[in-house]
Design an enzyme around this catalytic site. Structure first.
Site, mmCIF file in Angstrom:
data_model
loop_
_atom_site.group_PDB
_atom_site.id
_atom_site.type_symbol
_atom_site.label_atom_id
_atom_site.label_comp_id
_atom_site.label_asym_id
_atom_site.label_seq_id
_atom_site.Cartn_x
_atom_site.Cartn_y
_atom_site.Cartn_z
ATOM 1 N N LYS A 181 57.613 40.037 32.617
ATOM 2 C CA LYS A 181 56.222 39.873 33.078
ATOM 3 C C LYS A 181 55.727 38.511 32.631
ATOM 4 O O LYS A 181 56.187 37.988 31.621
ATOM 5 C CB LYS A 181 55.333 40.957 32.453
ATOM 6 C CG LYS A 181 54.059 41.205 33.224
ATOM 7 C CD LYS A 181 54.295 42.165 34.371
ATOM 8 C CE LYS A 181 53.090 42.303 35.260
ATOM 9 N NZ LYS A 181 53.254 43.408 36.215
ATOM 10 N N ASP A 232 50.583 39.995 40.588
ATOM 11 C CA ASP A 232 49.927 41.060 39.819
ATOM 12 C C ASP A 232 48.431 40.708 39.910
ATOM 13 O O ASP A 232 48.024 40.017 40.861
ATOM 14 C CB ASP A 232 50.435 41.076 38.365
ATOM 15 C CG ASP A 232 50.040 42.353 37.613
ATOM 16 O OD1 ASP A 232 50.707 43.381 37.784
ATOM 17 O OD2 ASP A 232 49.025 42.339 36.872
HETATM 18 P P1 NDP Z 1 44.211 42.385 42.252
HETATM 19 O O1 NDP Z 1 43.897 41.146 41.504
HETATM 20 O O2 NDP Z 1 44.555 42.305 43.688
HETATM 21 O O3 NDP Z 1 43.018 43.437 42.094
HETATM 22 C C1 NDP Z 1 42.587 43.856 40.845
HETATM 23 C C2 NDP Z 1 41.383 44.748 41.012
HETATM 24 O O4 NDP Z 1 41.077 45.353 39.775
HETATM 25 C C3 NDP Z 1 40.140 43.986 41.428
HETATM 26 O O5 NDP Z 1 39.298 44.828 42.165
HETATM 27 C C4 NDP Z 1 39.526 43.620 40.085
HETATM 28 O O6 NDP Z 1 38.136 43.366 40.110
HETATM 29 C C5 NDP Z 1 39.811 44.872 39.282
HETATM 30 N N1 NDP Z 1 39.958 44.512 37.865
HETATM 31 C C6 NDP Z 1 40.804 43.607 37.337
HETATM 32 N N2 NDP Z 1 40.619 43.496 36.024
HETATM 33 C C7 NDP Z 1 39.626 44.323 35.721
HETATM 34 C C8 NDP Z 1 38.973 44.654 34.519
HETATM 35 N N3 NDP Z 1 39.311 44.071 33.348
HETATM 36 N N4 NDP Z 1 37.997 45.594 34.577
HETATM 37 C C9 NDP Z 1 37.658 46.177 35.757
HETATM 38 N N5 NDP Z 1 38.237 45.896 36.926
HETATM 39 C C10 NDP Z 1 39.201 44.986 36.912
HETATM 40 O O7 NDP Z 1 45.412 43.078 41.432
HETATM 41 P P2 NDP Z 1 46.410 44.229 41.915
HETATM 42 O O8 NDP Z 1 45.755 45.138 42.871
HETATM 43 O O9 NDP Z 1 47.690 43.581 42.271
HETATM 44 O O10 NDP Z 1 46.668 44.999 40.531
HETATM 45 C C11 NDP Z 1 45.918 46.132 40.127
HETATM 46 C C12 NDP Z 1 46.695 46.916 39.093
HETATM 47 O O11 NDP Z 1 47.928 47.373 39.671
HETATM 48 C C13 NDP Z 1 47.094 46.152 37.837
HETATM 49 O O12 NDP Z 1 47.122 47.046 36.744
HETATM 50 C C14 NDP Z 1 48.524 45.716 38.134
HETATM 51 O O13 NDP Z 1 49.258 45.475 36.969
HETATM 52 C C15 NDP Z 1 49.021 46.944 38.880
HETATM 53 N N6 NDP Z 1 50.190 46.789 39.736
HETATM 54 C C16 NDP Z 1 50.222 45.826 40.712
HETATM 55 C C17 NDP Z 1 51.317 45.734 41.536
HETATM 56 C C18 NDP Z 1 51.366 44.777 42.673
HETATM 57 O O14 NDP Z 1 52.353 44.813 43.411
HETATM 58 N N7 NDP Z 1 50.392 43.926 42.893
HETATM 59 C C19 NDP Z 1 52.491 46.600 41.357
HETATM 60 C C20 NDP Z 1 52.319 47.625 40.349
HETATM 61 C C21 NDP Z 1 51.210 47.677 39.575
HETATM 62 P P3 NDP Z 1 37.601 41.839 39.993
HETATM 63 O O15 NDP Z 1 37.970 41.213 41.286
HETATM 64 O O16 NDP Z 1 36.154 41.989 39.763
HETATM 65 O O17 NDP Z 1 38.319 41.230 38.822
HETATM 66 O O1 2IT Z 2 53.505 45.808 37.891
HETATM 67 C C1 2IT Z 2 54.286 45.604 38.834
HETATM 68 O O2 2IT Z 2 55.212 46.381 39.082
HETATM 69 C C2 2IT Z 2 54.066 44.412 39.664
HETATM 70 N N1 2IT Z 2 53.100 43.693 39.434
HETATM 71 C C3 2IT Z 2 55.034 44.070 40.762
HETATM 72 C C4 2IT Z 2 56.246 43.395 40.202
HETATM 73 C C5 2IT Z 2 57.221 42.842 41.219
HETATM 74 O O3 2IT Z 2 58.127 42.132 40.759
HETATM 75 O O4 2IT Z 2 57.119 43.102 42.419
#
Ligand code: NDP
Ligand code: 2IT
Length: 449
Positions: free
Chosen positions: A129, A169
């Site tokens: 990561k 992420d």
């Molecule tokens: P994005 O940046 O696209 O979206 C994040 C969302 O969560 C936004 O709505 C953001 O609001 C909110 N958020 C972020 N930080 C905070 C906080 N500290 N408190 C409250 N709300 C918060 O990220 P992703 O959708 O990609 O990721 C979301 C989650 O999913 C994370 O935990 C990530 O690790 C996990 N994840 C992502 C994957 C991926 O493929 N992208 C895969 C697996 C897991 P704001 O815009 O106001 O910050």
């Molecule tokens: O938390 C996760 O699994 C991710 N942010 C996606 C990682 C990836 O390599 O696609």
């Protein structure tokens, strides 16, 4: 607090001591070790050769300076991280997070979780990561590009299609991956498509990668609901966040006949009893890059916005926390249980605090932990690597079908492992043990690594 087997206690104590202050990392290790008591009781040889201690220690941790120039001509400094946690199963693989809260402990917790998650996918990928404490909020496109270029100027030395393959992420989506891939290509003079995933479709990305984490989480929960003879049709669902994972979670829930009544960002949440208008959310978040409060303003009647507060106060049948770690507390869990929640699927990484998980499990709520439920994103990243390696490009349907199959298989291995270890229905235990055993077996086979 998670109960730790007495044979594992000294290992945990040592991890806490030598990683002082890294509270999220402590939490993640504590949760996994909390599940391993039953494994070492059955197979004490996993305690040999400091195997568990080695799994808790990242193979390599890189911290670097990221200097860049903002639109006013001022020099800004951020800190970059890449934690290469475990490469027993394949090249390090895992996302990059840009958020002001990022520090070493958060990247280590994410890398540790990623190692077991990636093992659960059954694909040949290790765990890693990365990220930066850079805050993309309010930054111009030019600033984002200059930051990404500077970040990659250092990171490029440490990654490669056979070494370490980052993706997105929080704060890192298609735009940022594009800028980073462009800089990697310039620095290395190689069109090495497999070095990053989550790429745009025009330059080597995979169809369905953008949708994969959210879709995958819904496939997982659908299969979990099926064990109780039910499904999403007609269910009220609350999805926190409104980023990549949340948006495509909502999209798949809608296609399965569920009704999403609330979503959020870090400022507050919107409730729309007539069902969230996903096209409007996409317009606000993916196109305009504005706050979720705009939803209530643009939608007008029926929708309302609550600044601050907890989205988990909104009554629902299914909750899918899809924003960030520790966003769902014990208090929230009690409220959800009181309001009749039947299933919780973690789209985010470690969004439920340990006491929240405990409350759900005690109440008999179906609970899908992030490392299993959100593995569809990284699994589809592995499919993107596969397409890049064979210089091929699959259809959306073909890719989504593979994703659905992988999610079914992750669900089943978690359920079967829980049963094998005498904890039927405990997906936390099933995911931790199944992920651990795969990584541990590979490490043993590779000698002292
Ligand atoms: P994005 O940046 O696209 O979206 C994040 C969302 O969560 C936004 O709505 C953001 O609001 C909110 N958020 C972020 N930080 C905070 C906080 N500290 N408190 C409250 N709300 C918060 O990220 P992703 O959708 O990609 O990721 C979301 C989650 O999913 C994370 O935990 C990530 O690790 C996990 N994840 C992502 C994957 C991926 O493929 N992208 C895969 C697996 C897991 P704001 O815009 O106001 O910050
Ligand atoms: O938390 C996760 O699994 C991710 N942010 C996606 C990682 C990836 O390599 O696609």
């Amino acid at each position: 607090m998670t109960q730790i087997d007495e044979k594992l206690e000294p290992i945990l104590t040592e991890v806490l001591r030598r990683n002082a202050g890294e509270v999220e990392f402590h939490q993640a290790v504590c949760e996994v070790l909390g599940s391993l008591g039953r494994v070492v009781a059955k197979h004490p040889d996993y305690l040999d050769d400091a195997l568990i201690e080695r799994i808790c220690e990242p193979e390599r941790q890189i911290i670097f300076r990221v200097p860049w120039v903002d639109d006013k001509g001022h020099v800004q400094i951020n800190r970059g991280f890449r934690v290469q946690f475990n490469s027993a199963l394949g090249p390090y693989k895992g996302g990059i997070r840009f958020h002001p809260s990022v520090n070493l402990g958060i990247i280590k917790f994410l890398g540790f979780e990623q190692t077991f998650k990636n093992a659960l996918t059954g694909m040949p990928i290790g765990g890693g990561k990365g990220g930066s404490d850079f805050n993309p909020r309010g930054r111009s496109d030019g600033e984002i590009m200059r930051f990404c270029q500077s970040f990659m100027t250092e990171l490029h030395r440490h990654i490669g299609e056979y070494t370490d393959v980052p993706a997105g992420d929080i704060g890192v989506g298609g735009r940022e991956i594009g800028y980073m891939f462009g800089q990697y290509k310039r620095l290395t003079n190689r069109y090495e498509a497999g070095v990053l995933t989550g790429k745009g479709l025009v330059y080597g990305g995979s169809r369905a990668r953008k949708e994969a984490t959210g879709y995958g989480a819904v496939y997982f929960v659908e299969r979990m609901l099926a064990t109780k003879g039910t499904d999403f049709a007609g269910k009220r669902v609350v999805v926190s966040g409104s980023g990549n994972v949340a948006i495509y979670t909502m999209e798949k829930i809608l296609s399965f006949g569920g009704i999403v009544v609330a979503c959020s960002d870090s400022s507050g949440y919107v409730v729309d009893e007539s069902g969230i208008d996903l096209d409007l959310v996409k317009e606000i978040k993916e196109v305009r890059r504005e706050r979720i409060s705009e939803y209530a303003r643009l939608k007008g009647t029926g929708a309302h916005y609550i600044e601050g507060g907890s989205i988990w106060d909104v009554a629902c049948d299914v909750a899918m926390p899809s924003a960030t770690q520790n966003e769902l507390t014990g208090k929230d869990a009690r409220t959800l249980v009181k309001n009749g929640v039947i299933a919780v699927g973690e789209g985010a990484n470690m969004p439920s605090t340990p006491d929240a998980v405990h409350i759900f499990q005690e109440a008999g709520v179906l609970f899908a932990p992030g490392k299993a439920a959100n593995a569809g994103g990284v699994a589809t990243s592995a499919l993107e690597m596969q397409q890049n390696a064979s210089r091929d490009s699959w259809t959306f349907e073909q890719t989504e079908e593979r994703l659905a199959m992988i999610m079914r298989s992750i669900h089943d291995i978690c359920a079967e492992t829980a049963e094998e270890y005498g904890a039927t229905g405990d997906y936390v235990l099933g995911a931790n043990i199944a992920g651990f055993v795969r990584v541990a077996e590979a490490m043993r086979a590779l000698g002292l690594i």
